[in-house]
Design an enzyme around this catalytic site. Sequence first.
Site, PDB file in Angstrom:
ATOM      1  N   SER A 145       0.714  -1.299  -0.036  1.00 23.57           N
ATOM      2  CA  SER A 145      -0.168  -0.168   0.000  1.00 23.57           C
ATOM      3  C   SER A 145       0.863   1.048   0.068  1.00 23.57           C
ATOM      4  CB  SER A 145      -0.957   0.040   1.154  1.00 23.57           C
ATOM      5  OG  SER A 145      -1.772   1.066   0.895  1.00 23.57           O
ATOM      6  N   ASP A 242     -10.149  -4.429  -4.884  1.00 25.98           N
ATOM      7  CA  ASP A 242      -9.363  -3.485  -3.942  1.00 25.98           C
ATOM      8  C   ASP A 242     -10.211  -2.398  -3.596  1.00 25.98           C
ATOM      9  OD1 ASP A 242      -7.897  -1.648  -2.495  1.00 25.98           O
ATOM     10  OD2 ASP A 242      -5.970  -2.336  -3.277  1.00 25.98           O
ATOM     11  N   HIS A 272      -7.829  -5.298  -0.537  1.00 25.27           N
ATOM     12  CA  HIS A 272      -6.596  -4.372  -0.567  1.00 25.27           C
ATOM     13  C   HIS A 272      -5.298  -5.091   0.206  1.00 25.27           C
ATOM     14  CE1 HIS A 272      -4.309  -0.568  -0.266  1.00 25.27           C
ATOM     15  NE2 HIS A 272      -4.356  -0.726   0.877  1.00 25.27           N
TER      16      HIS A 272
END
Length: 298
Positions: A145, A242, A272
């Site tokens: 991320s 996601d 995600h």
Amino acid sequence: MALLGLRWSWCRVRTAVPWPGGQLPQGVGLCSRVRPAVVVGCRHKATVQFLNRPDLPKLAYQKTKGKNPGVIFLPGYASNMNGQKAVALEDFCNSLGHSFVRFDYTGCGSSEGDIKECTVGRWKKDVLSVLDELSEGPQILVGSSLGGWLMLLAAIARPEKIAALVGVAAAADHFVTSFNQLTVEVKKDIEEKGLWKVPTKYNEEGFYDIPYNFIKEAENHCLLNTPIPIKSPMKLIHGMKDEDVPWHVSMQIAERVLSPDVDVLLRKNGQHRLSEKDDIKLLVYTIDDLIDKLTTLG
């Protein structure tokens, strides 16, 4: 002593699925199934240590010594080094005898500092401190991320230290892009209050408090509007379900980087965090494949 350190060997099955416009773009694989064979080993549990830095907060980290290329894990926003992906990679690298580092950013986990005072630039300095002080020789950066954004920034700053990059739902430019998509009225309100409450399902409060100054500083580190001067091999893993960072971001990264050796791996049902069992198996397979190729080339 930890009871199990797992090394997985793998095979991948690619499945053709409908794609807008016909075939998948070059370099994109849609991963639907991964089959592991498990080999059981043992490892000594690493202890938390602290990296002392002049005039900067101490960083908490755990390091396993070993061969190169080493692997360094960069967690996501407000996350720490104890997540499933980081621990799984530590076990795997230990089983291969390769070095591994996981750490907490300033203001996160066990590191010093206040997250409310942090910026993308400050966390970039954290990554560079880890690269400069805790690693020797070429490294594979694995960024989850926000960590995927930071790994790109670090690779630009320290190209000589980077053997390869692996993004897991890499969130390049994400906070800035998301903020710019808000209405003029909402943006003005955030600017006046100095705070953006971003809904999230990843903490008890149900939102992240993002200072307005964080967004403005992050604008200095955006990458997706110009070519990205990275020439290292790169693997970008992203879930097609996601809801936080669209998988198209990984496609944008792939298009922008100068490296010709870039693969985008899409998980059809991936969320995600990509922390389901098969997601983590794919991540470890990817690292295994990179280490094998880099070692052969070396």
